[in-house]
Design a protein around this motif. Sequence first.
Motif, PDB file in Angstrom:
ATOM      1  N   UNK B   3      41.605  41.030  33.035  1.00  0.00           N
ATOM      2  CA  UNK B   3      41.109  39.930  33.872  1.00  0.00           C
ATOM      3  C   UNK B   3      41.620  38.575  33.413  1.00  0.00           C
ATOM      4  N   UNK B   4      42.235  38.528  32.205  1.00  0.00           N
ATOM      5  CA  UNK B   4      42.779  37.251  31.741  1.00  0.00           C
ATOM      6  C   UNK B   4      44.044  36.893  32.506  1.00  0.00           C
ATOM      7  N   UNK B   5      44.708  37.895  33.024  1.00  0.00           N
ATOM      8  CA  UNK B   5      45.959  37.623  33.722  1.00  0.00           C
ATOM      9  C   UNK B   5      45.685  36.947  35.058  1.00  0.00           C
ATOM     10  N   UNK B   6      46.599  36.082  35.459  1.00  0.00           N
ATOM     11  CA  UNK B   6      46.416  35.362  36.715  1.00  0.00           C
ATOM     12  C   UNK B   6      47.034  36.103  37.890  1.00  0.00           C
ATOM     13  N   UNK B   7      47.688  37.230  37.622  1.00  0.00           N
ATOM     14  CA  UNK B   7      48.296  37.995  38.714  1.00  0.00           C
ATOM     15  C   UNK B   7      47.718  39.407  38.752  1.00  0.00           C
ATOM     16  N   UNK B   8      47.839  40.020  39.918  1.00  0.00           N
ATOM     17  CA  UNK B   8      47.370  41.391  40.075  1.00  0.00           C
ATOM     18  C   UNK B   8      48.402  42.158  40.889  1.00  0.00           C
TER      19      UNK B   8
END
Lengths: 115, 115
Positions: B3-8
């Motif tokens: 969830x720390x990542x800004x992309x999915x």
Amino acid sequence: MNTASSVISSTKVDGTNVYNPGGEKLGSIESLMIDKISGQVRYAIMEFGGFLGMGTDRYPLPWNTLKYDVNQQGYVVSLDQEQLRQGPKYSSDTAPEYTDDYGRRVYDYYGVPWV
Amino acid sequence: MNTASSVISSTKVDGTNVYNPGGEKLGSIESLMIDKISGQVRYAIMEFGGFLGMGTDRYPLPWNTLKYDVNQQGYVVSLDQEQLRQGPKYSSDTAPEYTDDYGRRVYDYYGVPWV
């Protein structure tokens, strides 16, 4: 495919082949990486090599490096195989942290402004 | 999921459940519709009803109506079932032309500015 439409389904993008301008196949789109907040596609992840999805190399490409070519029914990027080989990549089992720093490096490599 | 990542990844979005704020399941994401030029996600297509993918109703939702909820491991939209039922939809075998006019109607219905 309805080329008059201004939108395309993610399910049609995934699996689409990617070619260089000379018509050589470079790989195929494995998935899209989307900015969670803005909904902007940050990268199209091209995969290349490997066997049945194992051991493939993955190349994050800025969306606007890909131009759809109706005749080839695939995307064309203005890269030869050597440029691509030296581009940012990772193996399918070691995905990077997609930080802004990482993104800037990828975009820089392909000469696309990071916004 | 990191969830720390800004992309999915688009492959993680597809198939994700969608709930209303009361925790009722409204449907699941079938695909994303992406603007070919800008790479902006125009709609997340939520599907609902049907059986084994046949006869489902599909609801195009503006990306920013979806908020990811870590606890439910799904998206939450601020709609009750009645609001959704009256929203723009189509059956899986009669996809609309995704014109700008269509897009404005969809965005208007959900109170999201069309840009």
